[in-house]
Design an enzyme around this catalytic site. Structure first.
Site, PDB file in Angstrom:
ATOM      1  N   TYR A  42       0.852  -1.192   0.000  1.00  0.00           N
ATOM      2  CA  TYR A  42       0.000   0.000   0.000  1.00  0.00           C
ATOM      3  C   TYR A  42       0.884   1.238   0.000  1.00  0.00           C
ATOM      4  O   TYR A  42       1.945   1.245   0.631  1.00  0.00           O
ATOM      5  CB  TYR A  42      -0.913  -0.030   1.244  1.00  0.00           C
ATOM      6  N   TYR A  90      -3.125   5.211   8.722  1.00  0.00           N
ATOM      7  CA  TYR A  90      -2.536   3.882   8.479  1.00  0.00           C
ATOM      8  C   TYR A  90      -1.375   3.729   9.449  1.00  0.00           C
ATOM      9  O   TYR A  90      -0.212   3.834   9.076  1.00  0.00           O
ATOM     10  CB  TYR A  90      -2.082   3.790   7.024  1.00  0.00           C
TER      11      TYR A  90
END
Ligand code: NAI
Length: 286
Positions: free
Chosen positions: A172, A182
């Site tokens: 990602y 995140y």
């Protein structure tokens, strides 16, 4: 003969692993799956009861067959690594041979060799905490489950991979750009995974003629992503700001994985392939 794939990290029909399995099956591969031990029961029951039958349909109308599901916990390399409390845990005690080394041995016993290895798993217990508030335990757990798990899988499976084989993981963009939310060391874990893709491509290429690539995927409403908590926002952001203004489907990532695993990609190794509607190329949102 058709190719054989082992896909680690499928526990339902929503995630990238399932979509990759489907694309590989549509291209003629035999599918073996590694499912996280605590999720094994529900996954196998759902499969057996036909709960996934609609999502098993391949482009030619047939249903994807999963030849075998192996229990797997990719944070343990061999039985000696498993702590007593995990061994005693009811869900773990109900299965056996689920450390990485044992799964590779079982696959070897059952099928001899594989051609394609897919790592589609990640876990970070403190993912919802900012990095600045992440504990050492949380950070190392994220790296163990999301990065070293890949080194371990490849290490144990490469001896049974046929030359010309391919290995793929999922990453990602939070590894290289700031994606607030995140957290828990997950951004660090993806950075390690991408760097390792290069080193492993060298070692696996020289030693075994196996290719190693990773797909940097755009946002998908998977079970894991829903647990992070900001997935709807990321999907909306991408639809509004990416060069291609559409929602990304898991199938698009599955198809890219099938390409990378195929002879069409025979000279591609050590790369990060973006499958994200082009969002990675934007400097600012417009
Ligand atoms: P998912 O929930 O379908 O897949 C994650 C899987 O990892 C689950 O099946 C879970 O049971 C398994 N797992 C967790 N810990 C494990 C362990 N110790 N041993 C074995 N299996 C374990 O979710 P998703 O999102 O499809 O995730 C697949 C990969 O895609 C992950 O690497 C994720 O970081 C990556 N990815 C996901 C994006 C998204 O928006 N969903 C975006 C970019 C990358």
């Amino acid at each position: 003969r058709g190719k054989r794939a082992f896909i680690a990290g499928i526990a339902d029909d929503n995630g990238y692993g399932w979509a990759i399995a489907k694309s590989l099956a549509a291209a003629g591969a035999e599918i073996l799956v590694g499912t996280w031990v605590p999720a094994l029961n529900i996954f196998e029951t759902s499969l057996r009861r036909g709960k996934f039958d609609e999502s098993r349909v391949l482009p030619d109308g047939s249903l994807m067959e999963i030849t075998k599901v192996y229990p797997l916990d990719a944070v343990y390399d061999c039985p000696e690594d498993v702590p007593e409390d995990v061994k005693a845990n009811k869900r773990y005690a109900g299965s056996s041979k689920w450390t990485v080394k044992e799964v590779a041995e079982s696959v070897k016993e059952d099928f001899g060799t594989i051609d394609i290895l897919v790592h589609s798993l990640a876990n970070g217990p403190e993912v919802s905490k900012p990095l600045l508030e992440t504990s050492r335990y949380g950070y190392l757990a994220a790296i163990s489950a999301s990065s070293y798990s890949y080194v371990s899988l490849l290490q144990h499976f490469i001896p049974i991979m046929n030359p010309g084989g391919a290995s793929i993981s999922l990453t990602y963009i939070a590894s290289e750009r700031i994606i607030p939310g995140y957290g828990g060391g997950m951004s660090s874990a993806k950075a390690a995974l991408e760097s390792d893709t290069k080193v492993l491509a060298f070692e696996a290429g020289r030693k075994h003629r196996v290719r190693v690539n990773t797909i940097s995927a755009g946002p998908l409403r998977s079970r894991a992503a829903k647990a992070i908590g900001f997935i709807d926002m990321m999907i909306d952001y991408s639809s509004e700001n990416a060069p291609l203004m559409k929602e990304l489907s898991a199938e698009e990532v599955g198809n890219a994985a099938a390409f990378l695993a195929s002879p069409l990609a025979s000279a591609i190794t050590g790369t990060v392939l973006y499958v994200d509607n082009g969002l990675n190329a934007m400097g600012v949102g417009v």
